[in-house]
Design a protein around this motif. Structure first.
Motif, short mmCIF file in Angstrom:
data_model
loop_
_atom_site.label_atom_id
_atom_site.label_comp_id
_atom_site.label_asym_id
_atom_site.label_seq_id
_atom_site.Cartn_x
_atom_site.Cartn_y
_atom_site.Cartn_z
N ASP A 131 -39.44 -80.11 -94.15
CA ASP A 131 -38.42 -79.01 -93.33
C ASP A 131 -37.57 -79.59 -91.62
O ASP A 131 -36.83 -79.87 -91.67
CB ASP A 131 -38.53 -77.89 -93.35
CG ASP A 131 -37.68 -77.27 -94.57
OD1 ASP A 131 -38.17 -77.40 -96.17
OD2 ASP A 131 -39.08 -75.54 -94.69
N TYR A 132 -38.65 -80.95 -91.81
CA TYR A 132 -38.49 -81.16 -90.07
C TYR A 132 -38.79 -83.30 -90.00
O TYR A 132 -38.08 -83.59 -89.00
CB TYR A 132 -39.42 -80.48 -89.64
CG TYR A 132 -39.72 -79.08 -88.88
CD1 TYR A 132 -39.51 -79.02 -87.61
CD2 TYR A 132 -40.25 -78.35 -89.32
CE1 TYR A 132 -39.01 -77.96 -86.80
CE2 TYR A 132 -40.04 -76.71 -89.24
CZ TYR A 132 -39.43 -76.93 -88.08
OH TYR A 132 -39.02 -75.38 -87.28
N ASN B 277 -43.71 -71.40 -86.28
CA ASN B 277 -43.28 -71.68 -87.57
C ASN B 277 -45.00 -72.47 -87.36
O ASN B 277 -46.08 -72.34 -88.31
CB ASN B 277 -42.29 -72.88 -87.64
CG ASN B 277 -41.47 -72.20 -88.41
OD1 ASN B 277 -40.77 -70.90 -88.41
ND2 ASN B 277 -40.20 -72.67 -88.16
#
Length: 416
Positions: free
Chosen positions: A137-138, A190
Motif C-alpha cells: 500500500d506504500y 498504521n
C-alpha cells in the motif's frame, strides 16, 4: 554505495577534520555514563536498545512480539502453528537506496513479496524501512521518495566557512521537510497497529557520546501514543541518515530523574551498514527453550555493489584520505554481511542477499542525482519483477552471489 557518494562523505569528513580544533556549538550536557540505565525519552523506557549487545529489554520485546503475533493469529480464526517468519534488513547507501526501493516495488508486482515480521533499516535503509514494513500500500510513496527526490530535497550547502562555525558543511533542513511530508501521523498509526499484531520496525542510529549503535523500536514508540512521538520518529530517521561532517547530528532530548540532557545521534552507518539483531541475542536458543518450531527467512538488501571498483588515486591528501574512507566503508559493509550470515546459520534462519549488480554502470554526477536514482530504481524494479535470484552466501564464501547480473533490465518485463 556509489563512489560519488563515498567521495562526498570522505571530502566532507577530511575538511571537517582540519577544523577539529575550532570552538563547538552549545548543547545540553551528555548523559553521564553512570546514569545511562536511567535515561527516559518522552518519559518512556525500553523503546531502544544497544545494538552491540542483547539487553534484557530487547529479549523481553522479542518474546512479547511472538505472543502478540500468536494472539492475533488465533483471533483471526487460525488454529495451526504460525506461518514462516520473514525478516527484512535494508542497508545504508545514500542514493543507492533507489536499488532496494525498486527491488521491493518490483517484488510486489511479481506477486511473491511476503509480509515482514521484522524490518530493520540504517541510513538510507531507515528511510526505506517504514514503507517496506507497511507493505505494498506504500509502494507509490516509496517509489516517489527515490525517483522524485533531488539534492534540493535533501541538503543546502552552508559554504566553506561552516568548517569553522557550524557542525556540518550542509544543512539537512530540506531532508527534514521531505521526511515530514512522507512520514505522517496516519502512517505512524498504521505502524502502531502492526505492533499490536506482533510485528517490529527497528531503526539504527549511532550515539556519538557513547560511541555505540542504538536500535530504536519505532513500532513500540508509535504504539505509545505519547505527545511528541511523531517528532521523535522524524528525528530518528534524520539521525540515521546524518553522515558525520556532511550533515548535522540530531540532538535528542532525554531525561534522567528529572534532569535534562541531550544525546548526539548520527548515521547508523557509523556503526554498521546493515543489521538484524545483536548476535548475542541467541534467538534459536530461546526458541528451543520454549519449544517454538518455526521456519524463518531473512532477506538482506545491500544498497551497494559488492565487486571491487577500480579507481586511480591522485597523490594528494584529500584523494588518499577519500579513497581510504571509501575502502573502509566498502569492507565494513561486507563484514556486516559476514556477521549476519554467521548469525543466521547459527540461528537456523534461511539467508538471502540482494545487491546492486556489477553491470550497473550509470555514473553519479552530483549527490542525490535524480537521473541516477531513477536508473537504479529501474534496475531494482526489473530484477524484483522478474523474480530475484537471491544470493545464498555473502561474498567470500563462494562465487560472488548467485543473483542475476543483467547488462540492462527492461522495466516491467524482467528481460535482460
Amino acid at each position: 554505495m556509489a563512489i560519488g557518494r563515498r567521495r562526498f562523505i570522505a571530502s566532507n569528513v577530511a575538511i571537517c577534520a582540519l577544523a577539529a580544533g575550532c570552538s563547538a556549538l552549545p548543547r545540553l550536557r551528555a548523559v553521564p555514563p553512570q546514569d545511562e540505565a536511567d535515561v527516559t525519552v518522552l518519559g518512556l523506557r525500553d523503546i531502544r536498545y544497544w545494538g552491540d549487545q542483547a539487553s534484557p529489554a530487547l529479549l523481553a520485546e522479542a518474546k512479547a512480539s511472538y505472543f502478540r503475533e500468536l494472539a492475533a493469529w488465533r483471533q483471526s480464526g487460525n488454529t495451526g502453528p504460525l506461518p514462516p517468519a520473514n525478516y527484512l534488513a535494508v542497508s545504508g547507501g545514500g542514493e543507492d537506496g533507489a536499488f532496494g526501493a525498486g527491488l521491493l516495488v518490483g517484488w510486489t508486482n511479481q506477486g511473491s513479496r511476503p509480509q515482514f515480521k521484522l524490518t530493520t533499516g540504517v541510513s538510507t535503509g531507515a528511510l526505506t524501512a517504514p514503507f517496506a514494513f507497511l507493505g505494498p500500500d506504500y509502494d507509490a510513496r516509496l517509489r516517489a521518495v527515490y525517483t522524485q527526490t533531488s539534492a534540493q530535497n535533501v541538503l543546502t550547502a552552508r559554504g566553506l566557512l561552516a568548517v569553522l562555525t557550524e557542525d556540518a558543511l550542509n544543512s539537512n533542513a530540506p531532508l527534514r521537510k521531505t521526511i515530514e511530508r512522507y512520514v505522517t501521523q496516519s502512517m505512524l498509526d498504521n505502524i502502531a497497529a502492526e505492533y499490536r499484531k506482533g510485528r517490529l520496525l527497528l531503526i539504527g542510529t549511532t550515539n556519538l557520546d557513547e560511541g555505540r549503535p542504538v536500535i530504536w523500536n519505532v513500532t513500540k514508540l508509535a504504539a505509545s501514543n505519547r505527545p511528541g512521538v511523531l517528532h521523535l520518529v522524524h528525528q530518528i530517521l534524520i539521525a540515521s541518515a546524518a553522515i558525520p561532517g556532511a550533515f548535522p547530528p540530531e540532538m535528542i532530548d532525554v531525561e534522567v530523574n528529572g534532569r535534562k540532557y541531550q544525546e548526539m545521534h548520527v548515521d547508523g552507518g557509523a556503526s554498521a551498514q546493515v543489521f538484524v539483531y545483536p548476535p548475542s541475542l541467541q534467538s534459536a536458543v530461546e526458541m528451543r527453550r520454549r519449544n517454538i518450531v518455526r521456519v524463518r527467512h531473512l532477506y538482506v538488501i545491500r544498497n551497494a555493489r559488492l565487486d571491487p571498483q577500480w579507481q586511480e588515486t591522485k597523490r594528494s591528501m584529500f584523494s588518499i584520505a577519500g579513497r581510504a574512507i571509501s575502502s573502509l566503508i566498502q569492507t565494513q559493509g561486507v563484514g556486516d554481511l559476514y556477521r549476519i550470515y554467521v548469525t543466521a546459520v547459527r540461528d537456523d534462519i534461511d539467508f538471502n542477499l540482494a545487491y546492486i549488480p556489477a553491470s550497473f554502470r550509470e555514473k553519479l554526477k552530483t549527490p542525490f542525482d535524480t537521473r541516477y536514482m531513477q536508473a537504479l530504481f529501474t534496475v531494482g524494479y526489473g530484477l524484483g519483477r522478474a523474480g530475484y535470484s537471491w544470493a545464498k552466501l555473502p561474498p567470500g564464501y563462494g562465487q560472488l552471489g548467485s543473483g542475476p547480473t543483467p547488462t540492462d533490465v527492461v522495466a516491467g518485463t524482467g528481460r535482460t
